[in-house]
Design an enzyme around this catalytic site. Structure first.
Site, PDB file in Angstrom:
ATOM      1  N   GLU A 153       0.609  -1.086   0.152  1.00  0.00           N
ATOM      2  CA  GLU A 153       0.059  -0.106  -0.032  1.00  0.00           C
ATOM      3  C   GLU A 153       0.870   1.349   0.068  1.00  0.00           C
ATOM      4  O   GLU A 153       0.434   2.092  -0.810  1.00  0.00           O
ATOM      5  CB  GLU A 153      -0.958   0.077   1.364  1.00  0.00           C
ATOM      6  N   GLU A 211      -4.712  -8.809   3.008  1.00  0.00           N
ATOM      7  CA  GLU A 211      -5.812  -8.489   4.158  1.00  0.00           C
ATOM      8  C   GLU A 211      -6.687  -9.481   3.968  1.00  0.00           C
ATOM      9  O   GLU A 211      -7.415  -9.886   4.808  1.00  0.00           O
ATOM     10  CB  GLU A 211      -6.080  -6.965   3.735  1.00  0.00           C
TER      11      GLU A 211
END
Length: 266
Positions: A120, A140
């Protein structure tokens, strides 16, 4: 210079090198690291002598994401920085380049793990170099979590949507070569050589007119979601003033005189 126990800062000429420095945890994000990152971005923006930024990790890893022990409520190292987060509740998003974009180009030098929050943060950088052993991925969903660092928005704008959705929905790892094949990184180099390549690219950036570099970067991001007509209008507004700067005049003189330009950011 700024820096914390989990984020080291050094200068390489006109390049500010920020190193995620928690190798025992594969540079998983901690409060000291986030504070150091944010302070590094601010330092680079404030210092006109800094023309580029390289972001890398210590110990053969880039970043393994958030410290899940902290997420589970077991505390986080560096409680002495808690007042910084209290004073600016958005600090962690700025540190991760979700809510902050440095004026100077940010070049990522990735070795080893660059997963979850590491991938990210990567999406907030401008130019990306990976060592052969680098591993990328957004894990995730495997953990029942959401990649809230910006990936559901940014990734599909940076690589083809089919690849973005596969990465987001499968939570599987990607090799450096596969990451390059889908466009997530621009260079794959031998293991251990990512930082050297990133500094080489940074030096090429540093040799250019700093006002022009900053204006070009700003224009690319400002116009990304505009129509062509809107983008061209915005580009003209952003770019035309650059031609009236001392940097532009120096660049023209240096070209005519067949010498390297000496830019003073005026």
């Amino acid at each position: 210079m700024s820096g914390t126990e989990h984020l080291t800062v050094r200068r390489e000429g006109a390049t500010l090198v920020l190193t995620l420095n928690r190798p025992e945890a594969k540079n998983a994000l901690s409060l000291p690291m986030l504070v150091g990152l944010y302070d590094g971005w601010v330092e680079a923006d404030a210092d006109d002598a800094i023309r580029s930024i390289v972001l890398t990790g210590a110990g053969g890893a880039f970043c393994a994401g958030m410290d899940l022990k902290a997420l589970a409520g077991k505390g986080m190292e560096g409680q002495q920085y808690r007042d910084r987060l209290t004073a600016d509740p958005d600090l962690h998003w700025k540190a991760m380049l979700r809510h902050h974009r440095p004026r100077k180009p940010v070049i990522a030098a990735v070795e080893g793990y660059c997963v979850a929050g590491g991938t990210e943060i990567l999406q907030g950088t401008d130019i990306r170099v990976a060592g052969e052993s680098a591993t990328f991925g957004l894990f995730e969903v495997k953990r029942g979590l959401f990649p809230i660092g910006g990936s559901t928005v940014r990734l599909q704008r940076q690589i083809p949507r089919t690849h973005a959705l596969e990465m987001l929905l499968t939570g599987r790892p990607y090799s450096a070569r596969e990451a390059a094949s889908v466009g997530l990184v621009g260079h794959v180099v031998p293991e251990g050589a990512a930082l050297a390549k990133a500094l080489e690219i940074a030096e090429l950036v540093n040799e250019c007119g700093p006002l022009a570099v900053e204006a070009v970067k700003a224009s690319v991001y400002e116009t990304a979601e505009l129509t062509e007509a809107e983008g061209l209008a915005a580009e003209l507004k952003r770019g035309w003033p650059v031609f009236d700067t001392a940097d532009a005049k120096e660049g023209a003189r240096a070209f005519a005189e067949k010498r390297a330009p000496v830019y003073k950011r005026v």
